[in-house]
Design a protein around this motif. Structure first.
Motif, mmCIF file in Angstrom:
data_model
loop_
_atom_site.group_PDB
_atom_site.id
_atom_site.type_symbol
_atom_site.label_atom_id
_atom_site.label_comp_id
_atom_site.label_asym_id
_atom_site.label_seq_id
_atom_site.Cartn_x
_atom_site.Cartn_y
_atom_site.Cartn_z
ATOM 1 N N ALA A 73 -6.820 6.662 -1.403
ATOM 2 C CA ALA A 73 -6.320 5.530 -1.783
ATOM 3 C C ALA A 73 -6.172 4.413 -0.714
ATOM 4 C CB ALA A 73 -5.022 5.361 -2.676
ATOM 5 N N ALA A 74 -5.603 4.860 0.653
ATOM 6 C CA ALA A 74 -5.709 3.906 1.805
ATOM 7 C C ALA A 74 -6.873 3.710 2.157
ATOM 8 C CB ALA A 74 -4.881 4.720 2.590
ATOM 9 N N TYR A 75 -7.795 4.630 2.403
ATOM 10 C CA TYR A 75 -9.179 4.568 3.249
ATOM 11 C C TYR A 75 -9.902 3.464 2.374
ATOM 12 C CZ TYR A 75 -13.744 5.800 4.872
ATOM 13 O OH TYR A 75 -14.807 6.056 5.200
ATOM 14 N N LYS A 284 11.054 5.029 2.220
ATOM 15 C CA LYS A 284 10.689 6.187 2.156
ATOM 16 C C LYS A 284 9.736 6.732 1.143
ATOM 17 C CE LYS A 284 15.218 7.629 4.836
ATOM 18 N NZ LYS A 284 14.847 8.061 6.010
ATOM 19 N N GLY A 285 10.061 7.359 -0.064
ATOM 20 C CA GLY A 285 9.509 7.800 -0.940
ATOM 21 C C GLY A 285 8.631 7.063 -1.632
ATOM 22 N N ILE A 286 8.568 5.605 -1.416
ATOM 23 C CA ILE A 286 7.556 4.805 -2.130
ATOM 24 C C ILE A 286 6.191 5.145 -1.694
ATOM 25 C CG2 ILE A 286 7.679 2.862 -0.353
ATOM 26 C CD1 ILE A 286 7.654 0.925 -2.851
ATOM 27 N N THR A 287 5.999 5.473 -0.519
ATOM 28 C CA THR A 287 4.809 6.051 -0.032
ATOM 29 C C THR A 287 4.721 7.641 0.349
ATOM 30 O OG1 THR A 287 5.118 5.635 2.408
ATOM 31 C CG2 THR A 287 4.031 3.931 0.912
ATOM 32 N N SER A 288 6.049 8.173 -0.162
ATOM 33 C CA SER A 288 6.204 9.785 0.477
ATOM 34 C C SER A 288 5.859 9.557 1.867
ATOM 35 C CB SER A 288 5.266 10.734 -0.380
ATOM 36 O OG SER A 288 5.633 10.747 -1.697
ATOM 37 N N LYS A 333 -0.577 4.786 -5.742
ATOM 38 C CA LYS A 333 -1.443 6.096 -6.184
ATOM 39 C C LYS A 333 -0.158 7.369 -6.173
ATOM 40 C CE LYS A 333 -4.928 7.446 -7.027
ATOM 41 N NZ LYS A 333 -5.498 7.592 -8.152
ATOM 42 N N ASN A 334 0.819 7.204 -5.335
ATOM 43 C CA ASN A 334 1.735 8.085 -5.019
ATOM 44 C C ASN A 334 2.637 8.283 -6.431
ATOM 45 O OD1 ASN A 334 3.689 9.840 -3.471
ATOM 46 N ND2 ASN A 334 4.966 7.815 -3.540
#
Ligand code: PMP
Length: 453
Positions: A73-75, A284-288, A333-334
Motif C-alpha cells: 500500500a505504501a509502495y 502508534k496502532g493507526i499504522t501498526s 490498509k491496516n
C-alpha cells in the motif's frame, strides 16, 4: 559460516553504533539489540536469536510484523503521488479521515500529524482556540493525572504526570494540573472500590470548581493509564468524568495513542466505557507503526467553531510531514485488514486467554495485582503482599532478564516516582497465537519460579 559473517558484521555495526548513534532513553547503550527481521509476533536479532515481542515494540505493532499488504500500500502510493501538503488535500488522507470517523462512530474532523506527542499538542491548541472562538478566552488550563504519560514535547510532557521524566527539562509549558488516578489497588483516597463514592472522579469537580471553571480548557486522559503502570479505572469512572466536564463546559480529550486501534478489545479504548470524547488523539496502532502517523480527531460541533458563519478561522498550525500520503494509504490498509480479519474481536479474546493462562501468578509472593485491559496487561510486583511494599527494581530486572534469556520480550512501566516503577507490562501483537500465549505463560512461570531461588 553464516554465523561467522553475522558476528563480524555485528561487531563492525556496534562500533559504528557507539561512534554515531544517540539512543532513545539511555544515549550510550553499549550493547543494544540489533533486530534484523520480524514476522508475526516474533523478531530476530543479528545473531539469529528469536524473541516473541510481548510489547509490540513500544505498544504499537498492533497487526503484527511482516504484512506484505501494508508494504505494498505504501509502495503503490509512493509511486503514484509521494507528497502534497494538507493545506490542500489528497485521496489517502480523505479516505483515512473517513475511516477514522467511522471507527469513532460519530462525526469527527481529523487533523494529521506524525507522532502521539504532536497529536496531543494539536489537541491542546485546538481546545484553547475553541474556547477563544466561543467567547471564553480565559480557559487555558488542562487537567491530567499523576502517573500518566502523554508525550515528550514541552506541552505533552507538562501533561505527563511522572516527575522523573520532567526533571532537568523544566520549566515546561505552564497551565497543566494533575489529579490522582483511579488506582484501586492503592487508592490515593484511602478507600475501597464499592465503598468509595468514586472520589477519583469526584476530584475533578473539586479541582475545576476551585481553579475556577472559567479557567479550565480541558481534561486529558487515557482510557486506561498504560505506560504509567496499567491503571484500569472502574467502569463508572470515565462516564462520571464526562458528566463533570459537561457540567463546567470543560472539553474531554481522550489519548488513544496506546489504547486505540483494537488494543482494548474495542476499536477505541473509550468505547468500553460508553463515553463520547470531544477530542481523540491517536498514533502508534493507526499504522501498526510501519510508518509514522498520528491524528487528532475533533467532534464536528467543536470543529465547526473554526468555521463560524462560513468564516474560515485559521487554526495556526501546520506541519510538513503530517498525513504523508504513503503513511495514510498504509494506515487505511491496516484498518481494512483489521476489519477483514476481525482483529479487534481477536485482540479481546487474546486478552482473556492471556489473563486466564497467567492466573497462576496471583499466588506468587511477589505479585500484588494483575490488571488487564483488552490485550494489554500489567503485573504489579511487591516485596510483600500484605504491606504492598513495591518490589525493588532488581526483582523486575531479574524477571525481564529471565524472560529475554528464554526468548520473550516484556516491558515495565516507565519511570514513575522512585520506588514505584514496579509494574511488568505485556502488550503483544494481535498476530499472537494460542501457542504463543502458552509460550508466554511458560516463560513467565519459569522466570517467577527462579526469582527467589
Ligand atoms: N500518549 C501516550 C499514551 C503514549 O503512550 C505515548 C507514547 N508512548 C505518547 C502519547 C507519545 O507518542 P509518541 O512517542 O509517538 O510521541
Amino acid at each position: 559460516q553464516d554465523q561467522q559473517i553475522r558476528t563480524v558484521d555485528k561487531e563492525a555495526l556496534l562500533e559504528k553504533d557507539r561512534a554515531h548513534m544517540w539512543h532513545h532513553m539511555s544515549p550510550f547503550n553499549p550493547n543494544p539489540m540489533i533486530v534484523t527481521e520480524a514476522s508475526g509476533s516474533w523478531v530476530t536479532d543479528i545473531d539469529g536469536n528469536k524473541y516473541l515481542d510481548g510489547m509490540s515494540g513500544l505498544w504499537c505493532v498492533n497487526i503484527g510484523y511482516g504484512r506484505q499488504e501494508l508494504a505494498d500500500a505504501a509502495y503503490e502510493q509512493l509511486k503514484e503521488m509521494a507528497y502534497f501538503p494538507l493545506t490542500q488535500s489528497h485521496v489517502p488522507a480523505i479516505k483515512l479521515s473517513e475511516k477514522v470517523s467511522e471507527w469513532l462512530g460519530d462525526e469527527y474532523r481529523v487533523f494529521f500529524s506524525n507522532s502521539g506527542s504532536e497529536a496531543n499538542e494539536v489537541a491542546f491548541k485546538i481546545a484553547r482556540q475553541y474556547h477563544h472562538q466561543n467567547g471564553e478566552p480565559g480557559r487555558y488550563k488542562f487537567i491530567s493525572r499523576h502517573r500518566a504519560y502523554h508525550g515528550n514535547t514541552m506541552g505533552a510532557l507538562a501533561a505527563t504526570g511522572q516527575s522523573i521524566r520532567k526533571q532537568k527539562y523544566e520549566p515546561l509549558a505552564p497551565g497543566f494540573l494533575h489529579v490522582s488516578p483511579p488506582y484501586c489497588y492503592r487508592c490515593p483516597f484511602g478507600k475501597t472500590y464499592g465503598n468509595c463514592n468514586l472520589e477519583c472522579a469526584q476530584v475533578y469537580d473539586e479541582v475545576i470548581n476551585w481553579e475556577g471553571a472559567g479557567s479550565v480548557a480541558a481534561v486529558i486522559m487515557e482510557p486506561t493509564i498504560t505506560g504509567g503502570g496499567v491503571i484500569v479505572p472502574p467502569p463508572e469512572y470515565m462516564p462520571k468524568v464526562r458528566e463533570i466536564c459537561d457540567k463546567y463546559g470543560v472539553l474531554l480529550i481522550v489519548d488513544e495513542v496506546i489504547c486505540g486501534f483494537g488494543r482494548s478489545g474495542q476499536k477505541f479504548g473509550h468505547q468500553n466505557f460508553g463515553v463520547k470524547p470531544d477530542i481523540v488523539t491517536m498514533a502508534k496502532g493507526i499504522t501498526s507503526a510501519y510508518l509514522p502517523l498520528s491524528a487528532t480527531a475533533v467532534r464536528a460541533e467543536i470543529a465547526d467553531k473554526f468555521n463560524e458563519q462560513g468564516v474560515n478561522l485559521h487554526f495556526r498550525h501546520v506541519n510538513t510531514f503530517g498525513g504523508n500520503p504513503a503513511a495514510c494509504a498504509l494506515a487505511l490498509k491496516n484498518l481494512e485488514l483489521m476489519e477483514e480479519e476481525q482483529m479487534i474481536e481477536r485482540a479481546g479474546r487474546l486478552g482473556e486467554e492471556l489473563r486466564e493462562k497467567l492466573a497462576f501468578l496471583e499466588e506468587h509472593p511477589n505479585v500484588g495485582d494483575i490488571r488487564s485491559f483488552g490485550f494489554l496487561m500489567g503485573i504489579e510486583m511487591v516485596e510483600n503482599r500484605d504491606t504492598k511494599e513495591p518490589a525493588a527494581p532488581d526483582k523486575l530486572a531479574k524477571i525481564i532478564g529471565a524472560c529475554k534469556k528464554r526468548g520473550l520480550i516484556i516491558g515495565r512501566n516507565g519511570d514513575t516516582v522512585p520506588g514505584f516503577n514496579n509494574v511488568l507490562t505485556l502488550s503483544p501483537p494481535f498476530s499472537t497465537t494460542s501457542e504463543d500465549i502458552n509460550f508466554i505463560a511458560q516463560v513467565l512461570r519459569e522466570a517467577f519460579d527462579e526469582l527467589n531461588q
